[in-house]
Scaffold this motif. Structure first.
Motif, PDB file in Angstrom:
ATOM      1  N   ARG A 243     -42.532 -39.524  17.776  1.00 13.51           N
ATOM      2  CA  ARG A 243     -42.712 -40.860  18.345  1.00 13.51           C
ATOM      3  C   ARG A 243     -41.986 -41.869  17.455  1.00 13.51           C
ATOM      4  N   SER A 244     -40.756 -42.177  17.834  1.00 19.09           N
ATOM      5  CA  SER A 244     -39.949 -43.086  17.021  1.00 19.09           C
ATOM      6  C   SER A 244     -40.460 -44.522  17.089  1.00 19.09           C
ATOM      7  N   GLN A 245     -41.147 -44.885  18.186  1.00 20.68           N
ATOM      8  CA  GLN A 245     -41.605 -46.253  18.317  1.00 20.68           C
ATOM      9  C   GLN A 245     -42.741 -46.592  17.354  1.00 20.68           C
ATOM     10  N   ASP A 246     -43.346 -45.571  16.734  1.00 24.68           N
ATOM     11  CA  ASP A 246     -44.415 -45.819  15.773  1.00 24.68           C
ATOM     12  C   ASP A 246     -43.882 -46.112  14.370  1.00 24.68           C
ATOM     13  N   ASN A 368     -39.122 -53.809  16.643  1.00 22.80           N
ATOM     14  CA  ASN A 368     -40.251 -52.902  16.585  1.00 22.80           C
ATOM     15  C   ASN A 368     -40.990 -52.904  17.922  1.00 22.80           C
ATOM     16  N   ASN A 370     -42.561 -51.149  21.194  1.00 24.05           N
ATOM     17  CA  ASN A 370     -42.370 -49.970  22.029  1.00 24.05           C
ATOM     18  C   ASN A 370     -40.900 -49.651  22.287  1.00 24.05           C
ATOM     19  N   GLN A 371     -40.016 -50.242  21.512  1.00 20.27           N
ATOM     20  CA  GLN A 371     -38.600 -50.023  21.766  1.00 20.27           C
ATOM     21  C   GLN A 371     -38.200 -48.607  21.390  1.00 20.27           C
ATOM     22  N   GLN A 372     -37.231 -48.064  22.107  1.00 22.95           N
ATOM     23  CA  GLN A 372     -36.704 -46.744  21.814  1.00 22.95           C
ATOM     24  C   GLN A 372     -35.838 -46.784  20.560  1.00 22.95           C
ATOM     25  N   HIS A 373     -35.854 -45.691  19.785  1.00 22.06           N
ATOM     26  CA  HIS A 373     -34.998 -45.543  18.620  1.00 22.06           C
ATOM     27  C   HIS A 373     -34.259 -44.216  18.721  1.00 22.06           C
TER      28      HIS A 373
END
Length: 415
Positions: A243-246, A368, A370-373
């Protein structure tokens, strides 16, 4: 005293002069060419009349030769753009290394390879015969090759102004190229025809991706020494596990993410992916990168750190994946419908670094929530050997690490 026979000797200089006088008095033989030309209506003109004519001297402004003249770097240049652009190329490195690459490309870093990779590596066993063959191939690539050129200059940090004698031997580029090609061959021998039939190897592939971030133009124009493609893309990782958004991106303040990237007004603002979309084996799979000491350099003449070398691998992996995404989904794509995964192997013929890059989004503005990374998984650097060369006149390979071939074979078999 007895008289000897007369030898009729001649002085060479005197003989040549007399022969020159005789040949100079020869009368040209009439061959009938003038009469034949007159009969055909072709006028015959004395050479002196042509030479004594009033000729105008023509000055040729352009040089005559095979290569065209260089185009001046001015406003008339075909690649000139009014707006300057940050251009990241093969010889550039980022000042802050991986942290700067994270902010620049909106990427989260994981300190180990994905779990499915680690599980496959643990199960993969290289046969003893193939392992011995690989050791001989390492010696053949790094010791026995017949190339003899000036190698890179030797520098001593304690004595930077001292000039060492130049050493002749195998160039770093040739060492890396031979070693990687032999490792690919051994991986194909181990995996068999079922895997190798779905792979293609391309040398010297060029990629280009234009980006805009915070009103700045950024152009990534990079080259991969070896580019492996496949008939099907690598399956993306589970987003519920990674989970990259975390996670948050590092803070570079007061350094900008474009620090040490040179600017220029001469560039080609177009995308480039070297394989046509219609080709059955066009999906990016693995890139093999050369990272010899003379390949990269800092702008301020400081030594290139390991962190900066890793950031170079991240930039190249992103460029490969982004150019493919633009080819599949168009220039305006932001969030990818299907993530694109690219495997990376970077080496200087002794140390190897393995990593996996997954492109989830081309929205690199950052932030930062909920954006996708994008994701970057890295493995600690491992050495293929401790020493390889002639020791007391004997070819020697010490502390050979078989795990390097295991990792490369695992990458080659991934799907």
């Amino acid at each position: 005293m007895r008289f000897t026979a007369v030898l009729f000797r001649q002085h060479i200089g005197y003989h040549f002069k007399k022969h020159w006088i005789i040949q100079g008095k020869r009368v040209p033989t009439e061959l009938g060419a003038a009469a034949e030309l007159a009969a055909r209506g072709i006028p015959v003109v004395e050479a002196r009349q042509v030479l004594d004519g009033d000729w105008k001297r023509e000055i040729i402004s352009k040089p005559v030769g095979q290569l065209p003249p260089e185009t001046a770097l001015d406003e008339n240049h075909p690649l000139y753009k009014q707006e300057a652009c940050y251009q990241y190329s093969d010889s550039n490195v980022l000042l802050e290394g991986v942290r700067q690459a994270q902010v620049l490309l909106n990427t989260i870093v994981y300190e180990e390879l994905p779990s499915k990779y680690e599980e496959r590596i643990e199960k993969l066993k290289i046969p003893t015969q193939l392992d011995r063959s690989m050791q001989q191939s390492v010696l053949a690539a790094l010791v026995f090759d017949a190339e003899q050129v000036k190698t890179a200059k030797i520098k001593d940090p304690e004595r930077p102004a001292y000039t060492f004698p130049r050493v002749y031997g195998i160039s770093d580029q040739r060492k890396i190229s031979l070693l990687l090609s032999k490792m690919i061959i051994h991986s194909e021998r181990f995996l068999g025809r079922t895997v190798t039939a779905n792979r293609k190897v391309i040398n010297g592939a060029q990629f280009r991706v234009p980006l805009i971030k915070d009103l700045d133009r950024i152009l990534c124009s990079l080259r991969t020494e070896t580019f492996i493609t496949s008939t099907s893309p690598i399956s993306p990782l589970d987003s519920s596990v990674y989970r990259s958004q975390d996670q948050q991106l590092p803070d570079l303040f007061p350094v900008r993410e474009t620090a040490t990237i040179p600017r220029s007004n001469f560039y080609d603002w177009t995308d480039r992916y070297p394989v046509r979309k219609e080709y059955h084996c066009s999906h990016p799979h693995t890139i093999l990168l050369h990272c010899a000491p003379e390949d990269v350099a800092n702008q301020f003449e400081t030594p290139v750190s390991d962190d900066q070398k890793e950031s170079r691998a991240i930039m190249k992996a992103f460029t490969v994946a982004a150019s493919r995404a633009r080819q599949l989904y168009g220039k305006g794509v932001k969030i990818l419908p299907h993530p694109i995964t690219v495997q990376v192997v970077q080496t200087d013929s002794k140390w190897f670094q393995f990593g996996v890059f997954q492109l989830n989004t081309l929205d690199i503005i950052g932030g930062n929530g909920n954006q996708q990374h994008n994701l970057w998984f890295r493995k600690p650097v491992m050495n293929l050997y401790s020493e390889c060369g002639y020791v007391l006149g004997k070819p020697t390979l010490r502390e050979y690490n078989k795990d390097v071939l295991r990792h490369l074979a695992n990458f080659y078999a991934s799907s």
